[in-house]
Design a protein around this motif. Structure first.
Motif, short mmCIF file in Angstrom:
data_model
loop_
_atom_site.label_atom_id
_atom_site.label_comp_id
_atom_site.label_asym_id
_atom_site.label_seq_id
_atom_site.Cartn_x
_atom_site.Cartn_y
_atom_site.Cartn_z
N ASP A 49 0.84 -1.21 0.00
CA ASP A 49 0.00 0.00 0.00
C ASP A 49 0.87 1.25 0.00
OD1 ASP A 49 -2.64 -1.30 0.32
OD2 ASP A 49 -1.81 -1.94 2.25
N VAL A 50 1.97 1.19 0.74
CA VAL A 50 2.89 2.32 0.84
C VAL A 50 4.32 1.82 0.73
CG1 VAL A 50 3.76 4.17 2.33
CG2 VAL A 50 1.32 3.66 2.30
N ILE A 51 5.12 2.52 -0.05
CA ILE A 51 6.55 2.22 -0.15
C ILE A 51 7.29 3.32 0.60
CG2 ILE A 51 8.54 1.97 -1.69
CD1 ILE A 51 6.50 1.09 -3.86
N LEU A 52 8.04 2.94 1.61
CA LEU A 52 8.84 3.88 2.40
C LEU A 52 10.24 3.85 1.82
CD1 LEU A 52 8.47 5.72 4.87
CD2 LEU A 52 9.16 3.80 6.30
N TYR A 53 10.65 4.94 1.16
CA TYR A 53 11.90 4.95 0.39
C TYR A 53 12.96 5.82 1.05
CZ TYR A 53 15.09 5.23 -3.58
OH TYR A 53 16.21 5.14 -4.38
N ASP A 54 14.11 5.23 1.31
CA ASP A 54 15.25 5.93 1.92
C ASP A 54 16.00 6.72 0.85
OD1 ASP A 54 17.53 6.75 3.24
OD2 ASP A 54 18.18 4.73 3.80
N THR A 55 16.10 8.05 1.02
CA THR A 55 16.77 8.87 0.01
C THR A 55 18.26 8.56 -0.12
OG1 THR A 55 17.14 10.64 1.64
CG2 THR A 55 15.20 10.82 0.23
N PHE A 56 18.83 7.81 0.84
CA PHE A 56 20.23 7.45 0.71
C PHE A 56 20.46 6.61 -0.55
CE2 PHE A 56 24.16 5.06 1.82
CZ PHE A 56 24.99 6.15 1.99
N GLY A 57 19.40 5.95 -1.00
CA GLY A 57 19.51 5.20 -2.26
C GLY A 57 19.86 6.11 -3.43
N LEU A 58 19.45 7.38 -3.35
CA LEU A 58 19.78 8.33 -4.41
C LEU A 58 21.27 8.63 -4.44
CD1 LEU A 58 16.80 10.82 -4.00
CD2 LEU A 58 17.02 8.94 -5.62
N PHE A 59 21.89 8.62 -3.26
CA PHE A 59 23.33 8.85 -3.16
C PHE A 59 24.09 7.75 -3.89
CE2 PHE A 59 27.34 8.09 -0.82
CZ PHE A 59 27.96 9.31 -1.03
N LEU A 60 23.51 6.56 -3.92
CA LEU A 60 24.14 5.42 -4.58
C LEU A 60 23.68 5.24 -6.02
CD1 LEU A 60 23.88 2.89 -1.61
CD2 LEU A 60 25.81 4.35 -2.23
N GLY A 62 20.39 5.76 -7.17
CA GLY A 62 19.06 5.17 -7.28
C GLY A 62 18.01 6.08 -7.88
N GLY A 63 18.42 7.15 -8.54
CA GLY A 63 17.46 8.07 -9.14
C GLY A 63 16.48 7.40 -10.09
N PRO A 64 16.98 6.58 -11.03
CA PRO A 64 16.07 5.93 -11.98
C PRO A 64 15.04 5.03 -11.30
CG PRO A 64 18.31 5.87 -12.82
CD PRO A 64 18.39 6.38 -11.41
N GLU A 65 15.46 4.30 -10.25
CA GLU A 65 14.50 3.40 -9.60
C GLU A 65 13.44 4.18 -8.83
OE1 GLU A 65 16.45 0.67 -6.97
OE2 GLU A 65 16.53 2.10 -5.32
N LEU A 66 13.83 5.29 -8.20
CA LEU A 66 12.83 6.10 -7.52
C LEU A 66 11.87 6.72 -8.52
CD1 LEU A 66 11.54 7.42 -5.10
CD2 LEU A 66 13.25 9.25 -5.23
N PHE A 67 12.39 7.23 -9.61
CA PHE A 67 11.54 7.80 -10.66
C PHE A 67 10.55 6.75 -11.16
CE2 PHE A 67 10.52 8.69 -15.11
CZ PHE A 67 10.04 9.99 -15.00
N SER A 68 11.04 5.53 -11.34
CA SER A 68 10.17 4.44 -11.79
C SER A 68 9.08 4.14 -10.76
CB SER A 68 11.01 3.18 -12.05
OG SER A 68 10.19 2.10 -12.44
N LEU A 69 9.46 4.12 -9.48
CA LEU A 69 8.47 3.89 -8.43
C LEU A 69 7.38 4.95 -8.45
CD1 LEU A 69 10.41 2.90 -5.17
CD2 LEU A 69 8.84 1.48 -6.49
N LEU A 70 7.80 6.20 -8.54
CA LEU A 70 6.86 7.31 -8.51
C LEU A 70 5.96 7.32 -9.74
CD1 LEU A 70 9.33 10.05 -7.25
CD2 LEU A 70 7.39 9.16 -5.97
N ASP A 71 6.51 6.87 -10.86
CA ASP A 71 5.80 6.94 -12.13
C ASP A 71 4.92 5.72 -12.39
OD1 ASP A 71 5.31 8.34 -14.63
OD2 ASP A 71 6.43 6.71 -15.59
#
Length: 203
Positions: A49-60, A62-71
């Motif tokens: 129902d909810v994905i709790l995403y750690d922004t530290f993934g962006l440091f590594l 993870g921008g494309p995967e977060l964008f994919s999640l959001l989209d």
């Protein structure tokens, strides 16, 4: 088996200690949430129902995967971020995030934020004023910055706070200097990244 009304939460973080720590925190609220540790957004299965995403993934990277999640994900995405890494939170907003919570919140605040996110309601981040204070802003400067982030003009802000235009300009100059920005749009971005902007409705 998940009971009716209990939210299913996927906790995504590249750091096991963070991921498992949050899952353990949420385990104290079995009547409201059931959390699963997920090391990568690509591993999130259907049914959350909810994905709790750690922004530290962006440091590594993870921008494309977060964008994919959001989209693409049917689940709502709630960003959680470290107070000392506003740059990562700002990047999350750039990618389309609209709901976030500080990693410094208490467990009950986190659960409530998850519930609000699942319901598509805005979150009032309780850590915003504290972050403003950490940046050296006075309570008046925090108030001015919040109103700027709401889109009010200088004249409207001056009238609302019952101060002269020159006094307001002085507050704005000091605020910009302290948060190291030079334009109004940058100030709005800083306010949003630090939880001082008005809540954004989830789509």
């Amino acid at each position: 088996m998940v009971g009716q009304g209990v939210l299913r939460v996927a906790v995504v973080s590249p750091q096991e200690v963070v991921m498992r720590g949050i899952v353990s925190m949420l385990a104290d609220y079995p009547d409201r949430v059931v959390a699963t540790a997920v090391p990568s957004a690509r591993s999130v299965g259907a049914g959350a129902d909810v994905i709790l995403y750690d922004t530290f993934g962006l440091f590594l990277g993870g921008g494309p995967e977060l964008f994919s999640l959001l989209d693409e994900s049917d689940a709502k995405v709630l960003i959680f971020s470290r107070d000392l890494r506003p740059d990562l939170l700002a990047l999350a907003y750039t990618l389309g995030a609209s709901a976030w919570i500080s990693m410094g919140v208490h467990a009950d605040e986190l659960v409530r934020s998850i519930e609000l996110t699942a319901a598509g309601e805005p979150i009032r981040e309780p850590q915003g004023d504290r972050q403003g204070t950490m940046a050296g802003l006075t309570s008046r400067e925090i108030e001015v910055l919040k109103l700027i982030a709401e889109g009010l003009s200088n004249q409207d802000i001056a009238e609302k706070l019952a101060m002269s235009g020159n006094t307001l300009k002085s507050h704005i100059r000091q605020t910009y200097r302290k948060i190291e920005v030079t334009t109004r749009s940058q100030a709005v971005g800083w306010a949003r990244a630090h939880g001082l902007a008005s809540p954004v409705e989830l789509g």
